[in-house]
Motif scaffolding. Structure first.
Motif, PDB file in Angstrom:
ATOM      1  N   CYS A   1       0.963  -1.281   0.210  1.00 40.14           N
ATOM      2  CA  CYS A   1       0.023  -0.125  -0.069  1.00 40.14           C
ATOM      3  C   CYS A   1       0.854   1.190   0.105  1.00 40.14           C
ATOM      4  O   CYS A   1       0.694   1.981   1.283  1.00 40.14           O
ATOM      5  CB  CYS A   1      -0.920   0.081   1.080  1.00 40.14           C
ATOM      6  N   LEU A   2       1.481   1.453  -1.125  1.00 34.50           N
ATOM      7  CA  LEU A   2       2.242   2.641  -1.164  1.00 34.50           C
ATOM      8  C   LEU A   2       1.223   3.791  -1.184  1.00 34.50           C
ATOM      9  O   LEU A   2       0.147   3.863  -1.486  1.00 34.50           O
ATOM     10  CB  LEU A   2       3.027   2.869  -2.503  1.00 34.50           C
ATOM     11  N   TYR A   3       1.690   4.962  -0.833  1.00 30.21           N
ATOM     12  CA  TYR A   3       0.756   6.109  -0.552  1.00 30.21           C
ATOM     13  C   TYR A   3      -0.127   6.485  -1.828  1.00 30.21           C
ATOM     14  O   TYR A   3      -0.995   6.800  -1.877  1.00 30.21           O
ATOM     15  CB  TYR A   3       1.417   7.339  -0.134  1.00 30.21           C
ATOM     16  N   GLY A   4       0.936   6.429  -2.899  1.00 30.47           N
ATOM     17  CA  GLY A   4       0.099   6.701  -4.393  1.00 30.47           C
ATOM     18  C   GLY A   4       0.776   5.833  -5.269  1.00 30.47           C
ATOM     19  O   GLY A   4       1.366   4.920  -5.067  1.00 30.47           O
ATOM     20  N   THR A   5       0.140   5.858  -6.502  1.00 33.23           N
ATOM     21  CA  THR A   5       0.812   4.982  -7.555  1.00 33.23           C
ATOM     22  C   THR A   5       2.059   5.476  -8.193  1.00 33.23           C
ATOM     23  O   THR A   5       2.010   6.879  -8.409  1.00 33.23           O
ATOM     24  CB  THR A   5      -0.365   4.520  -8.594  1.00 33.23           C
ATOM     25  N   ILE A   6       2.821   4.681  -8.705  1.00 32.38           N
ATOM     26  CA  ILE A   6       4.172   4.986  -9.295  1.00 32.38           C
ATOM     27  C   ILE A   6       4.223   4.396 -10.773  1.00 32.38           C
ATOM     28  O   ILE A   6       3.290   3.498 -10.909  1.00 32.38           O
ATOM     29  CB  ILE A   6       5.199   4.353  -8.495  1.00 32.38           C
ATOM     30  N   LYS A   7       5.125   4.677 -11.437  1.00 36.63           N
ATOM     31  CA  LYS A   7       5.696   4.073 -12.552  1.00 36.63           C
ATOM     32  C   LYS A   7       6.842   3.278 -12.440  1.00 36.63           C
ATOM     33  O   LYS A   7       7.920   3.477 -12.289  1.00 36.63           O
ATOM     34  CB  LYS A   7       6.056   5.093 -13.568  1.00 36.63           C
ATOM     35  N   PRO A   8       6.408   1.914 -12.284  1.00 43.51           N
ATOM     36  CA  PRO A   8       7.366   1.066 -11.640  1.00 43.51           C
ATOM     37  C   PRO A   8       8.753   0.762 -12.752  1.00 43.51           C
ATOM     38  O   PRO A   8       9.812   0.344 -12.384  1.00 43.51           O
ATOM     39  CB  PRO A   8       6.627  -0.247 -11.650  1.00 43.51           C
ATOM     40  N   SER A   9       8.605   1.197 -14.139  1.00 41.02           N
ATOM     41  CA  SER A   9       9.487   0.954 -14.923  1.00 41.02           C
ATOM     42  C   SER A   9      10.457   1.920 -14.847  1.00 41.02           C
ATOM     43  O   SER A   9      11.825   1.897 -15.530  1.00 41.02           O
ATOM     44  CB  SER A   9       8.935   0.693 -16.433  1.00 41.02           C
ATOM     45  N   GLU A  10      10.203   3.116 -14.222  1.00 38.34           N
ATOM     46  CA  GLU A  10      11.059   4.013 -14.160  1.00 38.34           C
ATOM     47  C   GLU A  10      11.759   4.224 -12.712  1.00 38.34           C
ATOM     48  O   GLU A  10      12.239   5.154 -12.156  1.00 38.34           O
ATOM     49  CB  GLU A  10      10.316   5.428 -14.268  1.00 38.34           C
ATOM     50  N   THR A  11      11.605   3.081 -12.072  1.00 38.04           N
ATOM     51  CA  THR A  11      12.489   3.096 -10.529  1.00 38.04           C
ATOM     52  C   THR A  11      13.808   2.816 -10.754  1.00 38.04           C
ATOM     53  O   THR A  11      14.355   2.193 -11.501  1.00 38.04           O
ATOM     54  CB  THR A  11      11.787   1.916  -9.715  1.00 38.04           C
ATOM     55  N   ILE A  12      14.569   3.860  -9.631  1.00 36.50           N
ATOM     56  CA  ILE A  12      15.958   3.943  -9.773  1.00 36.50           C
ATOM     57  C   ILE A  12      16.373   3.636  -8.412  1.00 36.50           C
ATOM     58  O   ILE A  12      15.854   4.465  -7.575  1.00 36.50           O
ATOM     59  CB  ILE A  12      16.506   5.217 -10.509  1.00 36.50           C
ATOM     60  N   TRP A  13      17.369   2.769  -8.489  1.00 38.05           N
ATOM     61  CA  TRP A  13      18.078   2.846  -7.042  1.00 38.05           C
ATOM     62  C   TRP A  13      19.591   2.485  -7.028  1.00 38.05           C
ATOM     63  O   TRP A  13      20.057   2.233  -7.960  1.00 38.05           O
ATOM     64  CB  TRP A  13      17.222   1.797  -6.122  1.00 38.05           C
ATOM     65  N   TYR A  14      19.850   3.267  -6.043  1.00 40.72           N
ATOM     66  CA  TYR A  14      21.723   3.265  -6.029  1.00 40.72           C
ATOM     67  C   TYR A  14      22.128   3.051  -4.372  1.00 40.72           C
ATOM     68  O   TYR A  14      21.352   3.523  -3.495  1.00 40.72           O
ATOM     69  CB  TYR A  14      22.315   4.341  -6.817  1.00 40.72           C
ATOM     70  N   ILE A  15      23.362   2.901  -4.310  1.00 40.36           N
ATOM     71  CA  ILE A  15      23.849   2.788  -2.996  1.00 40.36           C
ATOM     72  C   ILE A  15      24.489   4.288  -2.723  1.00 40.36           C
ATOM     73  O   ILE A  15      25.458   4.681  -3.370  1.00 40.36           O
ATOM     74  CB  ILE A  15      24.837   1.971  -2.739  1.00 40.36           C
ATOM     75  N   ASP A  16      24.459   4.938  -1.629  1.00 41.82           N
ATOM     76  CA  ASP A  16      25.160   6.397  -1.337  1.00 41.82           C
ATOM     77  C   ASP A  16      25.654   6.368   0.011  1.00 41.82           C
ATOM     78  O   ASP A  16      25.087   6.468   1.085  1.00 41.82           O
ATOM     79  CB  ASP A  16      23.989   7.447  -1.656  1.00 41.82           C
ATOM     80  N   ASP A  17      26.883   5.847   0.143  1.00 39.36           N
ATOM     81  CA  ASP A  17      27.476   5.817   1.444  1.00 39.36           C
ATOM     82  C   ASP A  17      27.054   4.659   2.172  1.00 39.36           C
ATOM     83  O   ASP A  17      27.059   3.485   1.774  1.00 39.36           O
ATOM     84  CB  ASP A  17      27.583   7.133   2.239  1.00 39.36           C
ATOM     85  N   ASP A  18      26.250   4.863   3.215  1.00 45.47           N
ATOM     86  CA  ASP A  18      25.722   3.956   3.868  1.00 45.47           C
ATOM     87  C   ASP A  18      24.276   3.863   3.872  1.00 45.47           C
ATOM     88  O   ASP A  18      23.471   3.403   4.626  1.00 45.47           O
ATOM     89  CB  ASP A  18      25.955   4.094   5.505  1.00 45.47           C
ATOM     90  N   GLN A  19      23.663   4.293   2.962  1.00 43.81           N
ATOM     91  CA  GLN A  19      22.215   4.563   2.575  1.00 43.81           C
ATOM     92  C   GLN A  19      22.029   3.784   1.278  1.00 43.81           C
ATOM     93  O   GLN A  19      22.557   4.043   0.186  1.00 43.81           O
ATOM     94  CB  GLN A  19      21.668   5.786   2.669  1.00 43.81           C
ATOM     95  N   LEU A  20      20.696   3.147   1.301  1.00 43.58           N
ATOM     96  CA  LEU A  20      20.095   2.832   0.051  1.00 43.58           C
ATOM     97  C   LEU A  20      19.300   3.803  -0.511  1.00 43.58           C
ATOM     98  O   LEU A  20      18.192   4.041   0.113  1.00 43.58           O
ATOM     99  CB  LEU A  20      19.460   1.124   0.010  1.00 43.58           C
ATOM    100  N   VAL A  21      19.072   4.323  -1.763  1.00 40.55           N
ATOM    101  CA  VAL A  21      18.419   5.417  -2.176  1.00 40.55           C
ATOM    102  C   VAL A  21      17.373   4.807  -3.355  1.00 40.55           C
ATOM    103  O   VAL A  21      18.050   4.169  -4.377  1.00 40.55           O
ATOM    104  CB  VAL A  21      19.242   6.537  -2.745  1.00 40.55           C
ATOM    105  N   VAL A  22      16.122   4.967  -3.073  1.00 41.00           N
ATOM    106  CA  VAL A  22      15.289   4.336  -3.982  1.00 41.00           C
ATOM    107  C   VAL A  22      14.577   5.541  -4.665  1.00 41.00           C
ATOM    108  O   VAL A  22      13.843   6.392  -3.943  1.00 41.00           O
ATOM    109  CB  VAL A  22      14.308   3.420  -3.472  1.00 41.00           C
ATOM    110  N   ASN A  23      14.582   5.814  -5.923  1.00 42.55           N
ATOM    111  CA  ASN A  23      13.818   7.046  -6.380  1.00 42.55           C
ATOM    112  C   ASN A  23      12.564   6.278  -7.188  1.00 42.55           C
ATOM    113  O   ASN A  23      12.700   5.485  -8.193  1.00 42.55           O
ATOM    114  CB  ASN A  23      14.614   7.856  -7.505  1.00 42.55           C
TER     115      ASN A  23
END
Length: 310
Positions: A67-89
């Motif tokens: 139950c994400l708060y809203g709907t997203i465009k899953p094909s445009e999901t980007i993620w990467y590691i930034d130091d000690d954090q996982l960043v998900v756009n």
């Protein structure tokens, strides 16, 4: 009519100490702490659909929500590691919707729905007066509205307990008439959550009782056939129940309640009501304006096809 039977509870691992969330109009960003672990991309899995997000680190689930708060465009999901954090756009489908949080939590729903309602009141209808009252109180506290109960208002106005009318000839009609008068007054109020009288004694169970209920957004708290004492025991009770249920279908949103009712479920039902209201309001962003117009024209009973002619 929007139907919501339950609200999924998002899972966030207790091992995740950091949780940061940002809303940047067209996208949202989630930052999860990785506890200073040296990870490589192959050890991380991010799976997204339009409404769901699952994140795993070394085969351990750190976030799982349906139950994400809203709907997203899953094909445009980007993620990467930034130091000690996982960043998900995540790219939003509706860029105008402000996300208070990544999931439909109690806090994000109360904050978001309060803004979407724009002061329009909420009416709770259903078979049980007690359920309506307890859920209304939880809902009102969450969205910072005034909780009102028509049963209590009728008793205060008439200076007698409603139960004392049940065995009197014409008693049920008198209760419906009194509640209808209360609802007429409340139809001009803003920012209220109104618990109505349930069953055959309430105005909402009559086809003629909806004129002023349409002034706000109505949520039907529907008990399933096997819910506690709600199962009809006589043929005439069953017919009456079907008649009331038919009237309750005028509600814009429905929350189904299964099993035996307990007051400890009040907040969960209130949360499901918020989720249903959110979807309703996002499906037509002109609804609050039309409700306001309906009230200004005198609540003539012509909802949703409002006749603007005199």
């Amino acid at each position: 009519i929007l139907l919501c039977s339950s609200s999924s509870v998002p899972f966030v691992s207790s091992e995740t100490t950091d949780y940061e969330f940002y809303d940047d109009s067209s996208e949202v960003e989630l930052r999860l702490g990785l506890r200073n672990e040296a990870l490589i991309p192959a050890e991380i899995s991010v799976d997204a659909t339009e409404t769901c997000l699952v994140i795993k680190v070394r085969n351990s689930t750190v976030l799982d929500t349906t139950c994400l708060y809203g709907t997203i465009k899953p094909s445009e999901t980007i993620w990467y590691i930034d130091d000690d954090q996982l960043v998900v756009n995540l790219k939003k489908q509706d860029t105008e919707l402000k996300w208070p949080d990544i999931t439909e939590s109690w806090e994000s729903l109360t904050d978001g729905v309060a803004q979407l309602l724009k002061g329009t009141s909420v009416f709770l209808v259903g078979e049980s007066t007690d359920i309506n009252r307890k859920v209304a109180r939880e809902l009102a506290v969450g969205i910072r509205y005034t909780p009102l109960c028509t049963k209590e208002l009728v008793e205060t106005y008439m200076k007698r307990d409603i139960d004392s009318w049940f065995d009197e000839e014409g008693g049920c009609d008198a209760i419906v008439e009194a509640e209808s008068a209360i609802l007429e007054s409340l139809s001009r109020h803003a920012r209220a959550v109104v618990a109505t009288i349930g069953g055959k004694h309430g105005a909402a169970g009559k086809a003629t009782g909806w004129r002023h209920l349409y002034a706000g957004f109505c949520v039907w708290l529907a008990q399933s056939e096997d819910a506690g004492n709600s199962k009809p025991t006589k043929r005439n009770d069953e017919g009456r129940r079907r008649k009331e249920d038919y009237c309750y279908r005028n509600a814009e949103a429905v929350v189904k309640i299964g099993g035996v009712w307990d007051s400890k479920y009040s907040k969960a039902v209130a949360k499901a009501s918020l989720s249903a209201l959110k979807r309703l309001l996002l499906s037509d962003k002109h609804l609050t304006g039309r409700k306001s117009l309906y009230v200004r024209l005198g609540c003539r009973g012509d909802w949703p096809e409002i006749n603007i002619s005199p």
